[in-house]
Motif scaffolding. Structure first.
Motif, short mmCIF file in Angstrom:
data_model
loop_
_atom_site.label_atom_id
_atom_site.label_comp_id
_atom_site.label_asym_id
_atom_site.label_seq_id
_atom_site.Cartn_x
_atom_site.Cartn_y
_atom_site.Cartn_z
N GLN A 8 0.83 -1.20 0.00
CA GLN A 8 0.00 0.00 0.00
C GLN A 8 0.87 1.26 0.00
OE1 GLN A 8 -2.95 -0.30 -0.63
NE2 GLN A 8 -3.87 -2.10 0.32
N LEU A 9 2.04 1.18 0.64
CA LEU A 9 2.95 2.32 0.66
C LEU A 9 3.36 2.71 -0.75
CD1 LEU A 9 4.69 4.34 2.25
CD2 LEU A 9 6.46 2.56 2.41
N ARG A 10 3.76 1.73 -1.55
CA ARG A 10 4.16 2.01 -2.94
C ARG A 10 2.99 2.61 -3.71
NH1 ARG A 10 6.90 3.37 -7.38
NH2 ARG A 10 8.69 2.74 -6.16
N LEU A 11 1.80 2.07 -3.54
CA LEU A 11 0.65 2.54 -4.32
C LEU A 11 0.21 3.93 -3.87
CD1 LEU A 11 -1.39 -0.79 -4.51
CD2 LEU A 11 0.22 0.15 -6.17
N GLN A 12 0.35 4.24 -2.59
CA GLN A 12 0.01 5.58 -2.11
C GLN A 12 1.00 6.61 -2.63
OE1 GLN A 12 -0.07 5.15 2.14
NE2 GLN A 12 -1.89 3.82 2.11
N GLN A 13 2.26 6.22 -2.72
CA GLN A 13 3.28 7.14 -3.18
C GLN A 13 3.21 7.38 -4.68
OE1 GLN A 13 5.55 8.90 -1.45
NE2 GLN A 13 4.75 8.16 0.50
N LYS A 14 2.63 6.43 -5.39
CA LYS A 14 2.58 6.56 -6.85
C LYS A 14 1.18 6.24 -7.36
CE LYS A 14 5.48 5.81 -10.87
NZ LYS A 14 6.65 5.12 -11.45
N PRO A 15 0.22 7.16 -7.22
CA PRO A 15 -1.14 6.93 -7.72
C PRO A 15 -1.12 6.64 -9.22
CG PRO A 15 -1.03 8.90 -6.35
CD PRO A 15 0.39 8.47 -6.60
N GLY A 16 -1.93 5.70 -9.62
CA GLY A 16 -2.00 5.33 -11.04
C GLY A 16 -1.04 4.23 -11.42
N PHE A 17 -0.10 3.89 -10.53
CA PHE A 17 0.88 2.85 -10.86
C PHE A 17 0.20 1.52 -11.15
CE2 PHE A 17 3.45 -0.77 -9.46
CZ PHE A 17 4.58 -0.61 -10.25
N MET A 18 -0.75 1.12 -10.27
CA MET A 18 -1.41 -0.18 -10.45
C MET A 18 -2.21 -0.22 -11.74
SD MET A 18 -1.83 -3.23 -9.20
CE MET A 18 -1.88 -3.49 -7.43
N ARG A 19 -2.88 0.89 -12.08
CA ARG A 19 -3.66 0.93 -13.31
C ARG A 19 -2.77 0.71 -14.53
NH1 ARG A 19 -5.22 5.57 -12.83
NH2 ARG A 19 -4.04 6.71 -14.41
N HIS A 20 -1.62 1.39 -14.56
CA HIS A 20 -0.70 1.22 -15.69
C HIS A 20 -0.08 -0.18 -15.69
CE1 HIS A 20 -1.11 5.34 -16.88
NE2 HIS A 20 -0.69 5.80 -15.71
N PHE A 21 0.22 -0.69 -14.52
CA PHE A 21 0.79 -2.04 -14.43
C PHE A 21 -0.20 -3.06 -14.97
CE2 PHE A 21 1.67 -6.09 -12.45
CZ PHE A 21 3.05 -6.18 -12.47
N ASN A 22 -1.46 -2.98 -14.54
CA ASN A 22 -2.47 -3.94 -14.99
C ASN A 22 -2.72 -3.86 -16.48
OD1 ASN A 22 -2.81 -4.98 -12.42
ND2 ASN A 22 -4.62 -3.76 -11.95
N ALA A 23 -2.67 -2.64 -17.03
CA ALA A 23 -2.83 -2.50 -18.48
C ALA A 23 -1.69 -3.19 -19.21
CB ALA A 23 -2.89 -1.02 -18.86
N ALA A 24 -0.48 -3.07 -18.69
CA ALA A 24 0.68 -3.71 -19.31
C ALA A 24 0.64 -5.22 -19.17
CB ALA A 24 1.97 -3.15 -18.70
N VAL A 25 -0.01 -5.73 -18.12
CA VAL A 25 -0.15 -7.18 -17.95
C VAL A 25 -0.79 -7.79 -19.18
CG1 VAL A 25 -1.40 -8.99 -16.70
CG2 VAL A 25 -0.18 -7.21 -15.43
N HIS A 26 -1.85 -7.15 -19.66
CA HIS A 26 -2.56 -7.70 -20.82
C HIS A 26 -1.74 -7.57 -22.10
CE1 HIS A 26 -6.10 -8.28 -18.37
NE2 HIS A 26 -6.03 -7.04 -17.96
N LEU A 27 -0.96 -6.49 -22.22
CA LEU A 27 -0.10 -6.33 -23.39
C LEU A 27 1.00 -7.39 -23.43
CD1 LEU A 27 0.38 -2.45 -23.41
CD2 LEU A 27 -1.00 -3.81 -25.00
N CYS A 28 1.44 -7.82 -22.25
CA CYS A 28 2.58 -8.75 -22.16
C CYS A 28 2.15 -10.19 -21.92
CB CYS A 28 3.51 -8.32 -21.03
SG CYS A 28 4.30 -6.71 -21.30
N ALA A 29 0.85 -10.45 -21.94
CA ALA A 29 0.37 -11.81 -21.66
C ALA A 29 1.02 -12.80 -22.62
CB ALA A 29 -1.15 -11.88 -21.78
N SER A 30 1.62 -13.85 -22.06
CA SER A 30 2.34 -14.82 -22.88
C SER A 30 1.41 -15.84 -23.52
CB SER A 30 3.38 -15.56 -22.02
OG SER A 30 2.75 -16.17 -20.91
N ALA A 31 0.24 -16.06 -22.94
CA ALA A 31 -0.70 -17.03 -23.50
C ALA A 31 -2.08 -16.75 -22.92
CB ALA A 31 -0.28 -18.46 -23.16
N PRO A 32 -3.14 -16.95 -23.71
CA PRO A 32 -4.49 -16.76 -23.18
C PRO A 32 -4.82 -17.86 -22.17
CG PRO A 32 -4.58 -17.73 -25.37
CD PRO A 32 -3.15 -17.37 -25.11
N PHE A 33 -5.79 -17.58 -21.34
CA PHE A 33 -6.22 -18.55 -20.34
C PHE A 33 -7.27 -19.47 -20.96
CE2 PHE A 33 -3.57 -16.26 -17.87
CZ PHE A 33 -4.03 -15.10 -17.26
N ALA A 34 -6.83 -20.46 -21.68
CA ALA A 34 -7.73 -21.34 -22.42
C ALA A 34 -8.16 -22.53 -21.58
CB ALA A 34 -7.05 -21.84 -23.70
#
Length: 390
Positions: free
Chosen positions: A191-217
């Motif tokens: 929570q400390l990291r997220l409080q210090q950097k608002p928006g970090f989690m949103r950008h991280f989660n967006a990048a998760v989908h861009l970097c997904a190695s395989a769909p969840f089939a």
């Protein structure tokens, strides 16, 4: 060492450009898919990071104490919710119980459990106060111990277990199996990291989908289980006269794709603004066809999560609940069946971060009297409920 780590964290929170410190029990010189994934995500977000090898238990404590910024890959853990937030899943593990037919299963009598040392399954066993008979170094050893009767039951990822059993030339029918749960593996950020950097989690989660190695089939056997459970009923719903009339009426209006896109943009804008019941989505919910979809969904008591009826361009005709989009024509539930040879389409598994629920979409085409495609019907299925159904 702890002092040095604490100083690093202080520097981190005072300067958002400093490296994010992540604990992991995967060797930091590994070329594993998890390391490739986290590297891709951090590059996408232009965030420097450093991996610190340590056991899961210590990593959790380091996050709680504010000495590191997070740890991965991590399973949902209620004890961490006051200290950290779990990211979108980097991976999705499909946990099954496996046992030898000579034993009555993981729920019956005295059971000798085994796990891989340091694995997520071992962590889960420990969190649930299960006693582990043995902990081994790899999945091959675990499967062999199960085969010879040294242990009675294991929890393992379905694909990993079946692949290993095949490689060891062990017959598939040598083991009984039962779906247990899906497990999303992500990063717990403090929570400390997220409080210090608002928006970090949103950008991280967006990048998760861009970097997904395989769909969840879904595995083939899991697809078949869902089809056996629901396909006949969905196809019957697609023949309902009220639904067919609604689709044909909208098709006759010959709405242009440009107008549909305008409606889609307005639909999404109104959802963001939380407008009143005069908006497009709430108007559509009041139609006879939408009431029919809600009634059908209610009969499945939570197994079905949503129902969407679409015209020949993928625009909403009726909905059981408000959807995020008005136009589905560029999405696989529509593209997978409309104008295609297949009688149905099953999409990949989706994970809802807020509800921790897993969903797959099953779609079928709508046909007129001449068997021509005039639209599509898509339902959301709570995949864990479906696979757990007897």
């Amino acid at each position: 060492m702890f002092l040095a780590l604490s100083l690093s964290t202080l520097l981190l929170v005072s300067d958002v450009g400093t490296a994010v410190l992540l604990g992991t029990n995967v060797p930091t010189n590994s070329a594993s898919s998890s390391h490739q994934q986290i590297n891709c995500i951090m590059q996408q977000t232009q965030q420097p990071y450093k991996l610190l090898p340590m056991p899961w238990r210590r990593a959790k404590q380091e996050v709680k104490m504010g000495r590191i910024d997070g740890y991965f890959t991590a399973i949902p853990n209620d004890e961490m919710n006051d200290h950290a937030t779990l990211s979108a899943p980097l991976f999705l593990e499909n946990w099954y119980w496996f046992w030898h037919p000579r034993h009555s299963g993981p729920d019956n009598g005295k059971v000798r459990f085994g796990a891989i040392l340091g694995s997520h399954q071992a962590d889960w066993f420990n969190s649930q106060n299960y006693k582990l008979e043995v902990e081994v170094s790899d999945i091959a050893q675990l499967v062999q111990l199960l085969a010879i009767g040294r242990i009675d039951a294991v929890l393992a990822d379905l694909e990993e277990f079946t692949h290993t059993a095949s490689r060891l030339k062990l017959p598939a029918d040598q083991f009984e199996q039962r779906f247990f749960r899906y497990v999303p593996l992500g990063v717990y950020f403090s929570q400390l990291r997220l409080q210090q950097k608002p928006g970090f989690m949103r950008h991280f989660n967006a990048a998760v989908h861009l970097c997904a190695s395989a769909p969840f089939a879904l595995a083939q056997s899991e697809q078949q289980q869902i089809l056996t459970l629901l396909l006949g009923s969905v196809q019957q719903l697609a023949r309902d006269r009220t639904l067919l009339d609604a689709v044909q009426q909208q098709n006759r209006a010959a709405i242009t794709l440009a107008h549909i896109r305008q409606q889609d943009a307005l639909w999404q804008q109104q959802l963001l603004q939380e407008q009143n019941e005069s908006d497009l989505a709430h108007q559509l919910l009041q139609t006879k066809a939408s009431a029919q979809l809600r009634h059908w969904q209610d009969s499945y008591s939570g197994l079905v999560t949503e129902v969407i009826l679409m015209d020949n361009q993928g625009a909403n005709v009726a909905i059981s609940a408000i959807t995020t989009d008005y136009w589905q024509g560029d999405e696989t539930p529509f593209l997978g069946v409309f104008g295609q040879q297949s009688d149905y389409f099953i999409d990949v598994v989706e994970y809802d971060q807020s509800t921790r629920r897993f969903q797959v979409k099953l779609s079928v085409p709508l046909l007129d009297a001449q068997r021509r495609h005039i639209g599509a019907l898509s339902i959301g299925v709570d995949v864990e409920r479906a696979l757990s159904a007897n």
